[in-house]
Design a protein around this motif. Structure first.
Motif, PDB file in Angstrom:
ATOM      1  N   VAL A   6       0.837  -1.198   0.000  1.00 20.75           N
ATOM      2  CA  VAL A   6       0.000   0.000   0.000  1.00 20.75           C
ATOM      3  C   VAL A   6       0.874   1.252   0.000  1.00 20.75           C
ATOM      4  CG1 VAL A   6      -1.628   1.367   1.359  1.00 20.75           C
ATOM      5  CG2 VAL A   6      -2.003  -1.087   1.061  1.00 20.75           C
ATOM      6  N   PHE A   7       1.945   1.233   0.778  1.00 21.96           N
ATOM      7  CA  PHE A   7       2.862   2.376   0.827  1.00 21.96           C
ATOM      8  C   PHE A   7       3.448   2.655  -0.556  1.00 21.96           C
ATOM      9  CE2 PHE A   7       7.149   4.124   1.134  1.00 21.96           C
ATOM     10  CZ  PHE A   7       6.963   5.226   1.944  1.00 21.96           C
ATOM     11  N   ILE A   8       3.886   1.602  -1.232  1.00 22.40           N
ATOM     12  CA  ILE A   8       4.461   1.764  -2.571  1.00 22.40           C
ATOM     13  C   ILE A   8       3.456   2.411  -3.510  1.00 22.40           C
ATOM     14  CG2 ILE A   8       5.194   0.482  -4.630  1.00 22.40           C
ATOM     15  CD1 ILE A   8       6.546  -1.511  -2.701  1.00 22.40           C
ATOM     16  N   GLY A   9       2.237   1.887  -3.532  1.00 24.17           N
ATOM     17  CA  GLY A   9       1.231   2.428  -4.427  1.00 24.17           C
ATOM     18  C   GLY A   9       0.816   3.838  -4.065  1.00 24.17           C
ATOM     19  N   LEU A  10       0.651   4.095  -2.779  1.00 22.61           N
ATOM     20  CA  LEU A  10       0.211   5.416  -2.326  1.00 22.61           C
ATOM     21  C   LEU A  10       1.234   6.489  -2.680  1.00 22.61           C
ATOM     22  CD1 LEU A  10      -1.417   6.150   1.110  1.00 22.61           C
ATOM     23  CD2 LEU A  10       0.399   7.621   0.250  1.00 22.61           C
ATOM     24  N   VAL A  11       2.497   6.248  -2.372  1.00 18.24           N
ATOM     25  CA  VAL A  11       3.542   7.240  -2.658  1.00 18.24           C
ATOM     26  C   VAL A  11       3.709   7.423  -4.162  1.00 18.24           C
ATOM     27  CG1 VAL A  11       6.001   7.772  -2.424  1.00 18.24           C
ATOM     28  CG2 VAL A  11       4.740   6.838  -0.480  1.00 18.24           C
ATOM     29  N   ALA A  12       3.655   6.329  -4.910  1.00 17.19           N
ATOM     30  CA  ALA A  12       3.801   6.419  -6.361  1.00 17.19           C
ATOM     31  C   ALA A  12       2.700   7.283  -6.968  1.00 17.19           C
ATOM     32  CB  ALA A  12       3.776   5.026  -6.980  1.00 17.19           C
ATOM     33  N   SER A  64      -1.649  -2.078 -11.588  1.00 16.45           N
ATOM     34  CA  SER A  64      -1.420  -3.415 -12.145  1.00 16.45           C
ATOM     35  C   SER A  64      -0.481  -4.248 -11.291  1.00 16.45           C
ATOM     36  CB  SER A  64      -0.844  -3.296 -13.565  1.00 16.45           C
ATOM     37  OG  SER A  64      -1.749  -2.637 -14.408  1.00 16.45           O
ATOM     38  N   TRP A  65       0.412  -3.581 -10.560  1.00 16.54           N
ATOM     39  CA  TRP A  65       1.340  -4.341  -9.710  1.00 16.54           C
ATOM     40  C   TRP A  65       0.798  -4.503  -8.295  1.00 16.54           C
ATOM     41  CZ3 TRP A  65       4.161  -3.468  -5.220  1.00 16.54           C
ATOM     42  CH2 TRP A  65       5.094  -4.470  -4.923  1.00 16.54           C
ATOM     43  N   CYS A  66       0.296  -3.431  -7.696  1.00 12.81           N
ATOM     44  CA  CYS A  66      -0.106  -3.469  -6.292  1.00 12.81           C
ATOM     45  C   CYS A  66      -1.338  -4.338  -6.041  1.00 12.81           C
ATOM     46  CB  CYS A  66      -0.384  -2.055  -5.780  1.00 12.81           C
ATOM     47  SG  CYS A  66       1.061  -0.993  -5.663  1.00 12.81           S
ATOM     48  N   LEU A  67      -2.358  -4.192  -6.870  1.00  9.08           N
ATOM     49  CA  LEU A  67      -3.602  -4.909  -6.596  1.00  9.08           C
ATOM     50  C   LEU A  67      -3.448  -6.425  -6.664  1.00  9.08           C
ATOM     51  CD1 LEU A  67      -6.190  -2.559  -8.351  1.00  9.08           C
ATOM     52  CD2 LEU A  67      -5.473  -2.620  -5.947  1.00  9.08           C
ATOM     53  N   HIS A 112      -4.421 -12.026   0.224  1.00 12.52           N
ATOM     54  CA  HIS A 112      -5.799 -11.988   0.713  1.00 12.52           C
ATOM     55  C   HIS A 112      -6.077 -10.673   1.441  1.00 12.52           C
ATOM     56  CE1 HIS A 112      -5.877 -16.230  -0.331  1.00 12.52           C
ATOM     57  NE2 HIS A 112      -4.801 -16.409   0.392  1.00 12.52           N
ATOM     58  N   ALA A 113      -5.570  -9.576   0.861  1.00 11.51           N
ATOM     59  CA  ALA A 113      -5.737  -8.256   1.473  1.00 11.51           C
ATOM     60  C   ALA A 113      -6.328  -7.275   0.468  1.00 11.51           C
ATOM     61  CB  ALA A 113      -4.390  -7.746   1.987  1.00 11.51           C
ATOM     62  N   THR A 114      -7.257  -7.749  -0.348  1.00 13.32           N
ATOM     63  CA  THR A 114      -7.831  -6.883  -1.374  1.00 13.32           C
ATOM     64  C   THR A 114      -8.582  -5.694  -0.777  1.00 13.32           C
ATOM     65  OG1 THR A 114      -9.764  -8.353  -1.437  1.00 13.32           O
ATOM     66  CG2 THR A 114      -8.046  -8.712  -3.099  1.00 13.32           C
ATOM     67  N   SER A 115      -9.030  -5.820   0.458  1.00 12.73           N
ATOM     68  CA  SER A 115      -9.761  -4.712   1.088  1.00 12.73           C
ATOM     69  C   SER A 115      -8.882  -3.486   1.281  1.00 12.73           C
ATOM     70  CB  SER A 115     -10.327  -5.158   2.441  1.00 12.73           C
ATOM     71  OG  SER A 115      -9.281  -5.532   3.324  1.00 12.73           O
ATOM     72  N   TRP A 137      -6.856   2.025  -0.382  1.00  8.04           N
ATOM     73  CA  TRP A 137      -5.955   2.965   0.268  1.00  8.04           C
ATOM     74  C   TRP A 137      -4.867   3.462  -0.681  1.00  8.04           C
ATOM     75  CZ3 TRP A 137      -6.912   5.341   4.660  1.00  8.04           C
ATOM     76  CH2 TRP A 137      -7.828   4.757   5.551  1.00  8.04           C
ATOM     77  N   ILE A 138      -4.543   2.683  -1.682  1.00 11.20           N
ATOM     78  CA  ILE A 138      -3.526   3.110  -2.642  1.00 11.20           C
ATOM     79  C   ILE A 138      -3.935   4.429  -3.292  1.00 11.20           C
ATOM     80  CG2 ILE A 138      -2.460   2.533  -4.868  1.00 11.20           C
ATOM     81  CD1 ILE A 138      -2.741  -0.429  -4.020  1.00 11.20           C
ATOM     82  N   TYR A 139      -5.224   4.558  -3.588  1.00 10.11           N
ATOM     83  CA  TYR A 139      -5.695   5.718  -4.342  1.00 10.11           C
ATOM     84  C   TYR A 139      -5.857   6.968  -3.486  1.00 10.11           C
ATOM     85  CZ  TYR A 139      -6.213   2.093  -7.739  1.00 10.11           C
ATOM     86  OH  TYR A 139      -5.932   1.042  -8.585  1.00 10.11           O
ATOM     87  N   THR A 140      -5.683   6.839  -2.168  1.00 16.50           N
ATOM     88  CA  THR A 140      -5.629   8.051  -1.354  1.00 16.50           C
ATOM     89  C   THR A 140      -4.375   8.849  -1.701  1.00 16.50           C
ATOM     90  OG1 THR A 140      -4.477   6.952   0.488  1.00 16.50           O
ATOM     91  CG2 THR A 140      -6.884   6.955   0.534  1.00 16.50           C
ATOM     92  N   GLY A 141      -3.398   8.179  -2.313  1.00 18.99           N
ATOM     93  CA  GLY A 141      -2.190   8.884  -2.734  1.00 18.99           C
ATOM     94  C   GLY A 141      -2.489   9.998  -3.718  1.00 18.99           C
TER      95      GLY A 141
END
Length: 207
Positions: free
Chosen positions: A15-21, A125-128, A135-138, A142-146
């Motif tokens: 999530v951190f990777i996706g959010l910051v990116a 495409s990578w994070c999801l 098993h943490a799709t929920s 949070w990625i898109y809060t970035g």
């Protein structure tokens, strides 16, 4: 620091990777020009017509980036890296953009749009899928809060630093994008050798 393996990453790290990116791609690469344009006009380095052309170039670049992001279908990690480096580089280069060289600024804003779209598509495409494997799709949302965090942070930075020359603010934004890109790439796992050739070795052969 040695690269992480994909299996060693926790859902929070993903999530951190996706959010910051996405904060870098959208907050800086995509939307930084909105608060920066009036400051550049104030400084005399840009006029309203040229600014409109640059903004349009960014929109067109974003469209082209969204269309071409399929190039990284087999390696979204690579597209994420290229996009982040591109956003940081084009943002830093904007410090030298001015109305005297309109095509330079147009090329930079157009390229930033392409790179931003690559990051958005490749981060998703990578994070999801990585979250799905854990098993943490929920946590995917949070990625898109970035996106919102990046836009808000850029707006606050340009507001608080508005007394500075616009060129200085572009450098600050570029350095912020660089720091964020480094943090993301330090956490991205190394590309497994098997994954690099899976598309060739596992491809079905015609009968």
């Amino acid at each position: 620091m040695e690269p992480h393996s994909s299996s060693s990453l926790s859902p929070r790290s993903i999530v951190f990777i996706g959010l910051v990116a996405l904060a870098i791609a959208m907050g800086i690469g995509r939307f930084a020009f909105t608060p920066m344009m009036p400051l550049m006009v104030r400084d005399g380095s840009l006029d309203a017509v040229t600014g409109t052309e640059w903004a349009t170039a960014n929109y067109v670049g974003y469209l082209l980036g969204a269309i071409s992001a399929s190039w990284f279908a087999r390696s979204p990690r690579r597209g994420l890296q290229v996009g982040l480096v591109g956003v940081a580089a084009t943002t830093l280069a904007m410090a030298w953009g001015n109305a005297a060289l309109p095509w330079v600024g147009m090329a930079l804003r157009g390229s930033a749009g392409v790179f931003s779209a690559w990051v958005l598509v490749c981060a998703s495409s990578w994070c999801l899928p990585e979250l799905a494997r854990r098993h943490a799709t929920s946590l995917g949302g949070w990625i898109y809060t970035g996106v919102g965090l990046g836009i808000a942070a850029t707006g606050v930075l340009t507001w608080l630093g508005g007394a500075q020359a616009a060129s200085v603010l572009w450098v600050e934004l570029g350095l912020l994008a660089t720091v964020g890109a480094v943090q993301v790439m330090r956490r991205l796992p190394a590309q497994p050798a098997a994954a690099a050739v899976s598309g060739v070795a596992g491809a079905p052969r015609p009968a």
